[in-house]
Design an enzyme around this catalytic site. Sequence first.
Site, PDB file in Angstrom:
ATOM      1  N   TRP A 139      29.793  39.290 -44.181  1.00  0.00           N
ATOM      2  CA  TRP A 139      30.203  38.700 -45.466  1.00  0.00           C
ATOM      3  C   TRP A 139      31.069  39.651 -46.268  1.00  0.00           C
ATOM      4  O   TRP A 139      31.655  39.264 -47.259  1.00  0.00           O
ATOM      5  CB  TRP A 139      28.991  38.259 -46.279  1.00  0.00           C
ATOM      6  CG  TRP A 139      28.316  39.344 -47.075  1.00  0.00           C
ATOM      7  CD1 TRP A 139      27.427  40.271 -46.603  1.00  0.00           C
ATOM      8  CD2 TRP A 139      28.481  39.621 -48.475  1.00  0.00           C
ATOM      9  NE1 TRP A 139      27.033  41.100 -47.609  1.00  0.00           N
ATOM     10  CE2 TRP A 139      27.659  40.732 -48.779  1.00  0.00           C
ATOM     11  CE3 TRP A 139      29.225  39.051 -49.503  1.00  0.00           C
ATOM     12  CZ2 TRP A 139      27.570  41.269 -50.057  1.00  0.00           C
ATOM     13  CZ3 TRP A 139      29.134  39.606 -50.785  1.00  0.00           C
ATOM     14  CH2 TRP A 139      28.316  40.700 -51.043  1.00  0.00           C
ATOM     15  N   HIS A 154      25.631  33.341 -42.813  1.00  0.00           N
ATOM     16  CA  HIS A 154      24.358  33.498 -43.521  1.00  0.00           C
ATOM     17  C   HIS A 154      24.570  34.245 -44.840  1.00  0.00           C
ATOM     18  O   HIS A 154      24.158  33.777 -45.903  1.00  0.00           O
ATOM     19  CB  HIS A 154      23.343  34.236 -42.647  1.00  0.00           C
ATOM     20  CG  HIS A 154      22.114  34.686 -43.385  1.00  0.00           C
ATOM     21  ND1 HIS A 154      21.127  33.818 -43.769  1.00  0.00           N
ATOM     22  CD2 HIS A 154      21.732  35.908 -43.824  1.00  0.00           C
ATOM     23  CE1 HIS A 154      20.177  34.487 -44.420  1.00  0.00           C
ATOM     24  NE2 HIS A 154      20.531  35.760 -44.467  1.00  0.00           N
ATOM     25  N   LYS A 160      11.890  46.880 -67.698  1.00  0.00           N
ATOM     26  CA  LYS A 160      11.548  45.463 -67.570  1.00  0.00           C
ATOM     27  C   LYS A 160      10.184  45.297 -66.887  1.00  0.00           C
ATOM     28  O   LYS A 160       9.329  44.551 -67.356  1.00  0.00           O
ATOM     29  CB  LYS A 160      12.604  44.739 -66.745  1.00  0.00           C
ATOM     30  CG  LYS A 160      13.806  44.345 -67.556  1.00  0.00           C
ATOM     31  CD  LYS A 160      14.779  43.617 -66.667  1.00  0.00           C
ATOM     32  CE  LYS A 160      16.074  43.349 -67.379  1.00  0.00           C
ATOM     33  NZ  LYS A 160      15.932  42.456 -68.535  1.00  0.00           N
ATOM     34  N   SER A 170      10.815  36.510 -67.444  1.00  0.00           N
ATOM     35  CA  SER A 170      10.459  36.842 -68.829  1.00  0.00           C
ATOM     36  C   SER A 170      10.035  35.612 -69.614  1.00  0.00           C
ATOM     37  O   SER A 170       9.392  35.726 -70.657  1.00  0.00           O
ATOM     38  CB  SER A 170      11.642  37.505 -69.546  1.00  0.00           C
ATOM     39  OG  SER A 170      12.114  38.601 -68.809  1.00  0.00           O
ATOM     40  N   HIS A 208      28.393  53.206 -54.436  1.00  0.00           N
ATOM     41  CA  HIS A 208      27.201  53.604 -53.655  1.00  0.00           C
ATOM     42  C   HIS A 208      27.094  52.770 -52.370  1.00  0.00           C
ATOM     43  O   HIS A 208      26.244  53.050 -51.539  1.00  0.00           O
ATOM     44  CB  HIS A 208      25.916  53.592 -54.505  1.00  0.00           C
ATOM     45  CG  HIS A 208      25.376  52.256 -54.888  1.00  0.00           C
ATOM     46  ND1 HIS A 208      24.614  52.053 -55.993  1.00  0.00           N
ATOM     47  CD2 HIS A 208      25.495  51.047 -54.321  1.00  0.00           C
ATOM     48  CE1 HIS A 208      24.275  50.784 -56.086  1.00  0.00           C
ATOM     49  NE2 HIS A 208      24.807  50.149 -55.075  1.00  0.00           N
ATOM     50  N   HIS A 209      27.962  51.765 -52.235  1.00  0.00           N
ATOM     51  CA  HIS A 209      28.064  51.071 -50.947  1.00  0.00           C
ATOM     52  C   HIS A 209      28.987  51.818 -50.003  1.00  0.00           C
ATOM     53  O   HIS A 209      29.214  51.382 -48.887  1.00  0.00           O
ATOM     54  CB  HIS A 209      28.610  49.657 -51.153  1.00  0.00           C
ATOM     55  CG  HIS A 209      27.698  48.804 -51.975  1.00  0.00           C
ATOM     56  ND1 HIS A 209      26.742  47.997 -51.419  1.00  0.00           N
ATOM     57  CD2 HIS A 209      27.579  48.647 -53.316  1.00  0.00           C
ATOM     58  CE1 HIS A 209      26.083  47.363 -52.385  1.00  0.00           C
ATOM     59  NE2 HIS A 209      26.564  47.749 -53.535  1.00  0.00           N
ATOM     60  N   SER A 251      35.094  28.281 -59.753  1.00  0.00           N
ATOM     61  CA  SER A 251      33.950  27.509 -60.238  1.00  0.00           C
ATOM     62  C   SER A 251      33.053  28.382 -61.110  1.00  0.00           C
ATOM     63  O   SER A 251      32.673  27.998 -62.220  1.00  0.00           O
ATOM     64  CB  SER A 251      33.162  26.968 -59.037  1.00  0.00           C
ATOM     65  OG  SER A 251      31.835  26.701 -59.383  1.00  0.00           O
ATOM     66  N   SER A 252      32.751  29.590 -60.621  1.00  0.00           N
ATOM     67  CA  SER A 252      31.843  30.474 -61.356  1.00  0.00           C
ATOM     68  C   SER A 252      32.467  30.962 -62.657  1.00  0.00           C
ATOM     69  O   SER A 252      31.791  31.049 -63.683  1.00  0.00           O
ATOM     70  CB  SER A 252      31.459  31.678 -60.506  1.00  0.00           C
ATOM     71  OG  SER A 252      30.643  31.272 -59.448  1.00  0.00           O
ATOM     72  N   TYR A 270      23.712  42.069 -59.546  1.00  0.00           N
ATOM     73  CA  TYR A 270      23.064  41.866 -60.854  1.00  0.00           C
ATOM     74  C   TYR A 270      23.273  40.457 -61.348  1.00  0.00           C
ATOM     75  O   TYR A 270      22.431  39.898 -62.049  1.00  0.00           O
ATOM     76  CB  TYR A 270      23.534  42.931 -61.848  1.00  0.00           C
ATOM     77  CG  TYR A 270      23.068  44.279 -61.369  1.00  0.00           C
ATOM     78  CD1 TYR A 270      21.718  44.594 -61.440  1.00  0.00           C
ATOM     79  CD2 TYR A 270      23.927  45.163 -60.748  1.00  0.00           C
ATOM     80  CE1 TYR A 270      21.248  45.780 -60.916  1.00  0.00           C
ATOM     81  CE2 TYR A 270      23.467  46.344 -60.218  1.00  0.00           C
ATOM     82  CZ  TYR A 270      22.122  46.654 -60.308  1.00  0.00           C
ATOM     83  OH  TYR A 270      21.659  47.819 -59.773  1.00  0.00           O
ATOM     84  N   HIS A 329      28.992  44.813 -56.277  1.00  0.00           N
ATOM     85  CA  HIS A 329      27.745  45.292 -56.862  1.00  0.00           C
ATOM     86  C   HIS A 329      27.349  44.561 -58.128  1.00  0.00           C
ATOM     87  O   HIS A 329      26.193  44.162 -58.260  1.00  0.00           O
ATOM     88  CB  HIS A 329      27.653  46.798 -57.027  1.00  0.00           C
ATOM     89  CG  HIS A 329      26.197  47.152 -57.084  1.00  0.00           C
ATOM     90  ND1 HIS A 329      25.416  47.289 -55.975  1.00  0.00           N
ATOM     91  CD2 HIS A 329      25.348  47.219 -58.134  1.00  0.00           C
ATOM     92  CE1 HIS A 329      24.161  47.444 -56.332  1.00  0.00           C
ATOM     93  NE2 HIS A 329      24.089  47.413 -57.641  1.00  0.00           N
ATOM     94  N   GLU A 345      27.840  41.648 -58.570  1.00  0.00           N
ATOM     95  CA  GLU A 345      27.338  40.397 -57.988  1.00  0.00           C
ATOM     96  C   GLU A 345      25.828  40.466 -57.762  1.00  0.00           C
ATOM     97  O   GLU A 345      25.120  39.487 -57.963  1.00  0.00           O
ATOM     98  CB  GLU A 345      28.068  40.120 -56.668  1.00  0.00           C
ATOM     99  CG  GLU A 345      27.609  38.859 -55.953  1.00  0.00           C
ATOM    100  CD  GLU A 345      28.288  37.590 -56.446  1.00  0.00           C
ATOM    101  OE1 GLU A 345      28.862  37.617 -57.549  1.00  0.00           O
ATOM    102  OE2 GLU A 345      28.248  36.589 -55.723  1.00  0.00           O
ATOM    103  N   ARG A 368      22.549  47.491 -38.570  1.00  0.00           N
ATOM    104  CA  ARG A 368      22.562  46.065 -38.882  1.00  0.00           C
ATOM    105  C   ARG A 368      23.703  45.391 -38.129  1.00  0.00           C
ATOM    106  O   ARG A 368      24.584  46.051 -37.597  1.00  0.00           O
ATOM    107  CB  ARG A 368      22.720  45.856 -40.388  1.00  0.00           C
ATOM    108  CG  ARG A 368      24.030  46.356 -40.950  1.00  0.00           C
ATOM    109  CD  ARG A 368      23.925  46.644 -42.425  1.00  0.00           C
ATOM    110  NE  ARG A 368      24.121  45.430 -43.203  1.00  0.00           N
ATOM    111  CZ  ARG A 368      25.015  45.309 -44.193  1.00  0.00           C
ATOM    112  NH1 ARG A 368      25.814  46.314 -44.498  1.00  0.00           N
ATOM    113  NH2 ARG A 368      25.127  44.198 -44.861  1.00  0.00           N
ATOM    114  N   THR A 412      15.704  48.954 -65.394  1.00  0.00           N
ATOM    115  CA  THR A 412      14.960  48.061 -64.507  1.00  0.00           C
ATOM    116  C   THR A 412      13.472  48.359 -64.595  1.00  0.00           C
ATOM    117  O   THR A 412      12.642  47.444 -64.669  1.00  0.00           O
ATOM    118  CB  THR A 412      15.452  48.230 -63.056  1.00  0.00           C
ATOM    119  OG1 THR A 412      16.877  48.198 -63.062  1.00  0.00           O
ATOM    120  CG2 THR A 412      14.944  47.114 -62.180  1.00  0.00           C
ATOM    121  N   ASP A 424      24.765  19.235 -75.265  1.00  0.00           N
ATOM    122  CA  ASP A 424      25.407  19.380 -73.945  1.00  0.00           C
ATOM    123  C   ASP A 424      26.028  20.768 -73.907  1.00  0.00           C
ATOM    124  O   ASP A 424      25.883  21.540 -74.845  1.00  0.00           O
ATOM    125  CB  ASP A 424      26.471  18.288 -73.719  1.00  0.00           C
ATOM    126  CG  ASP A 424      26.715  18.049 -72.216  1.00  0.00           C
ATOM    127  OD1 ASP A 424      26.661  19.019 -71.437  1.00  0.00           O
ATOM    128  OD2 ASP A 424      26.938  16.887 -71.836  1.00  0.00           O
TER     129      ASP A 424
END
Lengths: 549, 292
Positions: free
Chosen positions: A132, A69, A324, A261, A295-296, A162-163, A250, A246, A248, A443, A321, A98
Amino acid sequence: MRGLPDRKTGWLSWLSTTDHKKIGLMYIYATFLFFMLGGVEALLMRLQLAQSQNTLINPQTYEALVTMHGTTMIFLFVVPVLAGFGNYFVPLMIGARDMAFPRLNALSFWLLVFGGIVFYMSVFFTPPNTGWTFYAPLSDSAFSPSNGVDAWIFLIHLTGLSSVLGAINFVATIHNMRARGMGWARMPLFIWGILIYSYLLILALPSVAAAVTMLLTDRHFGTGFFDVAQGGDPLLWQHLFWFFGHPEVYIMILPVFGMISEIIPVFSRKPVFGYKAIAASTAAIAFLGMLVWAHHMFTTPTPIVVLAFFMLSSFAIAVPTGIKIFNWIATMWRGALVFKVPMYFAVGFIAQFLIGGISGVMSAVFPVDWQLQDTYYIVAHIHYVLFGGSVFGIFAGLYYWFPKMSGRMMNETLGKVSFWLMFVGFNMTFFVQHALGLEGMPRRIYTYQSGYGWDTENLISTIGSFILAAGILVTLFNAVRSVKTGKKAGNDPWNANTLEWFTPSPPPENNFDVIPRIRSAEPMKDIRREVAAAGRPAGSVAQPVAPGT
Amino acid sequence: MIPRALPRRRALILALVGAAALLLALAPVASADWFSPESGGSPNANDIDTLYKIVMYIGIVIFFLVEGLLLYSVIKFRRRRYGAEPAMVHGNTPLEVGWTIGAALIVAIIAAITFIYLPRIKNPPNSSANGLQQFAGEEFASVEQPKPPNGKALRINVVGQQYIWRYDYIGAQRLTENRPVYAYYQMVVPTNTTVVLQINSSDVAHSWWIPKLGGKQDAIPGHNNYTWFKISKPGVYKGQCAELCGNNHADMLAEVRAIPPDQFKAWLVSQRQAILQSQQALAAQRKAGEGQ
């Protein structure tokens, strides 16, 4: 050019295409397929947790579901679906014909597909079951001998490549191929989001690529990067993983901020408030986002001064943040709000993302995080950010851009039904999970003891998840139905501001016959004004660029 | 302009109803304990609970402010049939600077409050006079966690392994003629005594967590992690492993049973006896096995 007779059709044209629009659509189809797989995995987990000491799903399968998941939603849905929207709309919004490297673009898409296939093939032997995050040493061969972990490693490499290739393509395109007159301060905010998303991917992905390569050699070639007995260190994995992990987060939200926006001003009939502040805060979030990874790791054996640093850097992110959110509300302030479905999802996004932001600051207080870490509180937090935030934003984008991509409008009533089901279902599923975490529910547990008083909240959460799923199905049904039967959209059904609405829906293969000169951040507003003033059709108002470009 | 009066009144009523509903929904959040971390077992858990609540109150104010503004905008600024075109405002620099500084100030305040509470959460205190201090007098500290002011605490090593916790009472060995005492699953500790835990793992990463006794600390192979608690109320405090450690992660339960110091001393002796007996039984079994 438009109207030429040899325009390719049929399934081969999809397999061999280098057209950014077809590639973008294939990204969206493929990722929504993975989104449904990930969703079914989530529903199975919720069924298992509906009551204490349930025996519906065995521990092995449950932990595999946890892993699939998370991996699916992050690597095969949110990140690539944003690449899909980016692919379709970056050239259209900046007035290009293109992407900069069309064949590389096709390669990016097919790498993603094969990454997903390799990973899901593990269902037929032993799927990975380490979560994960694949923390070593649990993911090492001693504790996870099955090849499921290797399938995941290949997924990371393939989707990562790919990314990165896609990101390089976006950067090259956005830097070099903007229409004449589109300076940095006239670029649509979605383009800012995609540009900074791309830079973050290029900066962050090498770290996880290195980590999974080290894990691969640890597993099969006798190295000991993460093995204490050989002088390695399990914490090295956590640092390398979160140094990617982390940013990731964002990566998964910045383009969505961009969509919001774009959508809020269009449906407020007002220019976006604080364009420069929103663009600058995107860059600030990305920069700070590279500095918060530990912070993880607040509960790992790490010196207090390090924890304090990562707490303060995480707090710092709350500032851009917050900027925004204030700017979006200021955009709505004294506007003339038009409540079409994209606006519903955009407002839902702000309301829910705010909760994720607040619980984010609360769990950045590291002594408090010692209680919250690895509990359902964190599960609630990430879903408020990634589902209440990113996915609601993606749905806003889907409803907003569907007319452009298909030439037809989606059904408004079904859209609103879908929104309310999703809004109620989402909050029912995840709000109670804050309480579960605070009551001590960790969890990733396949079951829980009956005496702990977690039964009611879990049941509420499970019921909510099915309401949420129903809401998603309504939108999917709406999309499938509207492709054939939706009302014709025309070029610009929303009276929008950006260049993609200048061209027909769906756009021709060359995107634009003429590319207008850009005079502001809202070129369509200028064009509409000129059309109204001159009483001429839009195409003749635009000043064509030199032939041959 | 003519049909404005009614929608405005309706908007106001809607706003009030919305605000009341939100208040009702969130009233329990502000007061009830189910919406703050577990506490009541040990002072550090209580301090984390207090710190959480302070930050949460700030968060609730921000929540109501922002969601209120959003809800107000959604109701008040809907497009009306005869409404005027909105003013084309592009931004406002003083406003931008204002809310930037405002947001920065709020997180600075939260940081300051955190640093005020941090020492009380992190640093173990002395055992109380009715604790076990006269025996558990081992000087023990690490870089990560200072020793109590008088240096004395009962030290227990916690070792995580798939899927059980092991406790080595290395700080109590002088009560058992320096012979090892250990236990699994249930940790028995004396009340009113500062207990210092050194946590590590013998296989994969685990996380030691008894919610009522304070925060969790990960058990990472090759590293030592530290925490402490001091229980005043005798009783059983439950928890479980918090870091995914394999398929049966959910079964890796733990509990701490706090008993008065005198009973604890008696328990140590009986536990030592039990270990000795089982070792003897095992030796006899082996001997019997050799004879065959």
